[in-house]
Scaffold this active site. Structure first.
Site, short mmCIF file in Angstrom:
data_model
loop_
_atom_site.label_atom_id
_atom_site.label_comp_id
_atom_site.label_asym_id
_atom_site.label_seq_id
_atom_site.Cartn_x
_atom_site.Cartn_y
_atom_site.Cartn_z
NE ARG A 32 -4.07 -1.29 0.23
CZ ARG A 32 -5.00 -1.03 1.60
NH1 ARG A 32 -5.60 0.00 1.83
NH2 ARG A 32 -6.14 -2.12 1.37
NE ARG A 36 -7.59 5.62 2.74
CZ ARG A 36 -7.92 4.66 3.07
NH1 ARG A 36 -9.19 4.86 3.13
NH2 ARG A 36 -7.69 4.08 3.33
NE ARG A 45 -10.12 7.55 -2.82
CZ ARG A 45 -11.24 7.75 -2.27
NH1 ARG A 45 -12.29 8.72 -3.01
NH2 ARG A 45 -12.40 6.94 -2.10
CG ASP A 82 -9.21 -2.91 -3.93
OD1 ASP A 82 -8.23 -2.41 -3.28
OD2 ASP A 82 -10.28 -3.94 -3.81
CE1 TYR A 158 -13.67 -6.97 2.20
CE2 TYR A 158 -11.74 -9.03 1.41
CZ TYR A 158 -12.18 -7.48 1.68
OH TYR A 158 -11.32 -7.40 2.58
#
Ligand code: CP3
Length: 356
Positions: A32, A36, A45, A82, A158
């Site tokens: 990652r 952010r 973004r 992702d 998921y």
């Protein structure tokens, strides 16, 4: 392997370590590493207007992939995307709600599998591979480009749960109640992932990593069935198309199952989570010949200071002489001070040189 690919790869430190070499200064990248914690990521973004839009806009996805390379000169760039683009491309549309994480319309029985359609994936996978191709053009020659996907088990959690969960109870229940139906889901995910990774490699990825973030929630017998076996088939089928491209596994939480995982799947690199003792990482590298990657605690990187320095030094010391890729044990968290990342990279590169 084409000769130009072969020549370039001798310049790429991470590829040499995946081939089994131990380097005095290990290659470094961070899970990652685009995200952010970087102001420039937040700006791009915002420009994209949404997380999945960012993933599917090649110019912007390439830009955020390159941001941490420009700042820190990591030895590898990981494609910005992702793991949930796979169910999204299969037709189980995924939404990322602000502050809530991913949401999918859950598939909780074999009947629901009809909603997944492999013939639909072309357009979205095509956009992501366009990002890969741009990156191979724009990256420095010595920087390894890592493609990736989620492992079948983790993606299935998921698909079945419809969101993140701490215990993956929905998927585990499905697998116990209807193992044959759950196997069908796993098979769809293996086949789709092989196609997807193969396309990323054809577009320019040097190596690919398979993230099994929720491997650790399965009991032993289920671990073999839903983590090791599907990853072994994925690696085998991918190798038929790309015999020289190494795969990195990340069976997070595998504990003592990690050794069997590496031996049975044939991965050439293995991500180690924060819980794995350095001695076990050493044993894993020695027992399999695979490169080991990890395993600094992301929260130690938030804290920084001398505690971080000490752990960096211990890690370098423990892994000396073995094929090691310096990394965290899990992804960077958003409140990481960017200057701590710079401190980490500097220390890994200078400490290793002093010791050499
Ligand atoms: O490592 C990288 O820099 C490459 C990009 C990457 C992302 N996700 C970007 C991302 C990679 C390799 C992933 C993998 C991923 N995604 C995993 C496996 C690795 C792991 O962390 O365990 C998993 C389980 C996911 C699923 C996922 N994606 C969740 C649960 C979330 C929400 C949680 C969160 O941090 O917001 C995401 C969103 C996501 N994926 C973000 C990023 C940068 C944050 C989105 C944003 O900008 O708001």
């Amino acid at each position: 392997m084409s000769s130009s690919r072969a020549t370039a790869q001798t310049d790429r430190k991470l590829m040499r370590v995946l081939a089994g070499e131990a380097l005095p200064t290990p290659p470094i990248w961070l899970m990652r590493q685009a995200g952010r914690y970087l102001a420039e990521y937040r700006a791009t973004r915002a420009e994209a207007g949404g997380f999945l839009k960012l993933c599917y806009t090649p110019a912007l996805a390439a830009e955020v992939t390159l941001q941490p390379i420009r700042r820190y000169g990591f030895d590898a760039a990981i494609l910005f995307s992702d793991i949930l683009v796979v169910p999204d491309a299969l037709g189980q549309s995924v939404a990322f709600l602000e502050g809530e994480g991913p949401k999918l319309d859950p598939i909780q029985s074999a009947a629901g599998l009809a909603r997944l359609d492999r013939s639909k994936t072309g357009e979205k996978f095509g956009l992501i591979c366009e990002t890969v191709a741009r990156l191979r053009q724009d990256l420095p020659r010595e920087t390894t480009l890592i493609g990736f996907c989620g492992a079948p088990w983790t993606v299935a959690t998921y698909v079945v749960g419809g969101e993140g969960s701490s215990d993956q109870a929905s998927a585990r229940r499905f697998a116990y109640r209807d193992p044959a139906g759950f196997q069908k889901l796993i098979d769809i995910l293996v086949d789709t992932s092989v196609d997807y990774l193969s396309q990323q490699i054809s577009a320019g990825a040097d190596t690919v990593m398979v993230f099994d973030s929720w491997a650790g929630t399965l009991p032993d017998s289920e671990f073999a069935r839903w983590v090791t076996a599907p990853t072994a088939r994925l690696v085998r089928d991918l190798r038929k198309r790309h015999p020289d491209v190494p795969v990195i596994g990340f069976p997070r939480g595998a504990g003592s199952n990690a050794l069997g995982f590496v031996k049975e799947t044939g991965v050439r690199g293995v991500g180690c989570d924060t819980a794995m003792p350095l001695n076990d990482m050493r044993a894993l590298a020695k027992g399999t010949g695979a490169a080991v990657q990890g395993n600094i605690d992301p929260l130690l990187l938030v804290a920084g200071g001398e505690a971080l320095d000490r752990r960096i030094d211990e890690t370098l010391q423990a892994m000396r002489g073995l094929p090691h890729i310096f990394n965290l044990g899990h992804g960077i968290v958003p409140d990481t001070p960017p200057e701590n990342v710079a401190r980490l990279v500097d220390r890994v590169r200078s400490a290793a040189q002093v010791a050499a």
